[in-house]
Design an enzyme around this catalytic site. Structure first.
Site, PDB file in Angstrom:
ATOM      1  N   CYS A   3       0.881  -1.167   0.000  1.00 22.17           N
ATOM      2  CA  CYS A   3       0.000   0.000   0.000  1.00 22.17           C
ATOM      3  C   CYS A   3       0.919   1.217   0.000  1.00 22.17           C
ATOM      4  O   CYS A   3       1.977   1.198   0.637  1.00 22.17           O
ATOM      5  CB  CYS A   3      -0.876  -0.075   1.254  1.00 22.17           C
ATOM      6  SG  CYS A   3      -1.377   1.472   1.994  1.00 22.17           S
ATOM      7  N   CYS A   6       1.706   2.546   3.459  1.00 22.76           N
ATOM      8  CA  CYS A   6       2.519   1.568   4.210  1.00 22.76           C
ATOM      9  C   CYS A   6       3.966   1.633   3.728  1.00 22.76           C
ATOM     10  O   CYS A   6       4.898   1.534   4.542  1.00 22.76           O
ATOM     11  CB  CYS A   6       1.972   0.158   4.033  1.00 22.76           C
ATOM     12  SG  CYS A   6       0.532  -0.229   5.045  1.00 22.76           S
ATOM     13  N   GLY A  90     -14.454  10.536  -1.929  1.00 20.97           N
ATOM     14  CA  GLY A  90     -13.238  11.052  -2.548  1.00 20.97           C
ATOM     15  C   GLY A  90     -11.958  10.407  -2.056  1.00 20.97           C
ATOM     16  O   GLY A  90     -10.865  10.883  -2.372  1.00 20.97           O
ATOM     17  N   HIS A  97      -5.977   8.223   6.555  1.00 20.27           N
ATOM     18  CA  HIS A  97      -5.136   9.423   6.686  1.00 20.27           C
ATOM     19  C   HIS A  97      -6.025  10.612   6.996  1.00 20.27           C
ATOM     20  O   HIS A  97      -7.172  10.688   6.552  1.00 20.27           O
ATOM     21  CB  HIS A  97      -4.299   9.670   5.428  1.00 20.27           C
ATOM     22  CG  HIS A  97      -5.103   9.711   4.160  1.00 20.27           C
ATOM     23  ND1 HIS A  97      -5.549   8.572   3.535  1.00 20.27           N
ATOM     24  CD2 HIS A  97      -5.533  10.750   3.402  1.00 20.27           C
ATOM     25  CE1 HIS A  97      -6.228   8.914   2.438  1.00 20.27           C
ATOM     26  NE2 HIS A  97      -6.240  10.233   2.347  1.00 20.27           N
TER      27      HIS A  97
HETATM   28  P1  5GP Z   1      -7.612  11.119  -0.338  1.00 18.06           P
HETATM   29  O1  5GP Z   1      -8.243  11.669  -1.582  1.00 18.06           O
HETATM   30  O2  5GP Z   1      -7.404   9.618  -0.420  1.00 18.06           O
HETATM   31  O3  5GP Z   1      -8.277  11.567   0.924  1.00 18.06           O
HETATM   32  O4  5GP Z   1      -6.179  11.801  -0.277  1.00 18.06           O
HETATM   33  C1  5GP Z   1      -5.000  11.220  -0.751  1.00 18.06           C
HETATM   34  C2  5GP Z   1      -3.954  12.291  -0.686  1.00 18.06           C
HETATM   35  O5  5GP Z   1      -2.689  11.665  -0.828  1.00 18.06           O
HETATM   36  C3  5GP Z   1      -4.066  13.341  -1.809  1.00 18.06           C
HETATM   37  O6  5GP Z   1      -4.201  14.630  -1.210  1.00 18.06           O
HETATM   38  C4  5GP Z   1      -2.775  13.181  -2.583  1.00 18.06           C
HETATM   39  O7  5GP Z   1      -2.259  14.406  -3.050  1.00 18.06           O
HETATM   40  C5  5GP Z   1      -1.861  12.509  -1.584  1.00 18.06           C
HETATM   41  N1  5GP Z   1      -0.833  11.648  -2.155  1.00 18.06           N
HETATM   42  C6  5GP Z   1      -1.023  10.706  -3.110  1.00 18.06           C
HETATM   43  N2  5GP Z   1       0.120  10.070  -3.380  1.00 18.06           N
HETATM   44  C7  5GP Z   1       1.061  10.620  -2.571  1.00 18.06           C
HETATM   45  C8  5GP Z   1       2.457  10.382  -2.380  1.00 18.06           C
HETATM   46  O8  5GP Z   1       3.072   9.513  -3.006  1.00 18.06           O
HETATM   47  N3  5GP Z   1       3.104  11.149  -1.469  1.00 18.06           N
HETATM   48  C9  5GP Z   1       2.451  12.120  -0.747  1.00 18.06           C
HETATM   49  N4  5GP Z   1       3.181  12.822   0.106  1.00 18.06           N
HETATM   50  N5  5GP Z   1       1.130  12.368  -0.887  1.00 18.06           N
HETATM   51  C10 5GP Z   1       0.456  11.631  -1.789  1.00 18.06           C
HETATM   52 ZN    ZN Z   2      -1.312   0.844   4.207  1.00 25.13          ZN
END
Ligand code: 5GP
Ligand code: ZN
Length: 108
Positions: A3, A6, A90, A97
């Site tokens: 993941c 992870c 979303g 997180h």
């Molecule tokens: P979700 O839409 O799942 O609540 O938010 C996922 C967040 O993870 C997004 O704001 C996206 O910009 C961030 N994100 C996705 N891939 C990465 C990554 O590889 N590194 C970091 N630092 N953030 C990431």
């Molecule tokens: Zn995970």
């Protein structure tokens, strides 16, 4: 667990880490939506808030990790916390997180 978050927790992928304790890792979002945009993730894999077990100690440690991160990055008293639970809301990364957002106004 294969993941994205992870792998960041294990140090297999780079991240701009801003806070860490025994329970959580916090790092800057790669695509910031605000001047401050930090993600706080539990070190153990939980897919979303739906998967947090009925374990007040674990749940409390995760919440404290969010508060301690806000303190550490200097936004205490002026930040928003968001967690997207499920794709309909979303959620893109299926490792729990919490987004800490600060430095601009959000509605709601
Ligand atoms: P979700 O839409 O799942 O609540 O938010 C996922 C967040 O993870 C997004 O704001 C996206 O910009 C961030 N994100 C996705 N891939 C990465 C990554 O590889 N590194 C970091 N630092 N953030 C990431
Ligand atoms: Zn995970």
């Amino acid at each position: 667990m294969d993941c994205l978050f992870c792998r960041i927790v294990r140090g297999e992928l780079p991240a701009n880490v801003v806070f860490e304790n025994e329970s959580v890792l916090a790092f800057k979002d790669i695509n910031p939506l605000a001047p401050t945009h930090v993600l706080v993730v539990p070190k153990t894999h939980l897919a979303s808030l739906d998967d947090v077990p009925d374990d007040p100690e674990l749940a409390g440690k995760i919440l404290l990790g969010v508060r301690q991160t806000a303190e550490k990055i200097g936004v205490a008293g002026g930040y928003k916390v968001v967690t997207n639970c499920g794709e309909a809301a979303g959620q893109v990364v299926h490792h729990l997180h919490f987004h800490i957002l600060a430095g601009k106004k959000f509605v709601p």
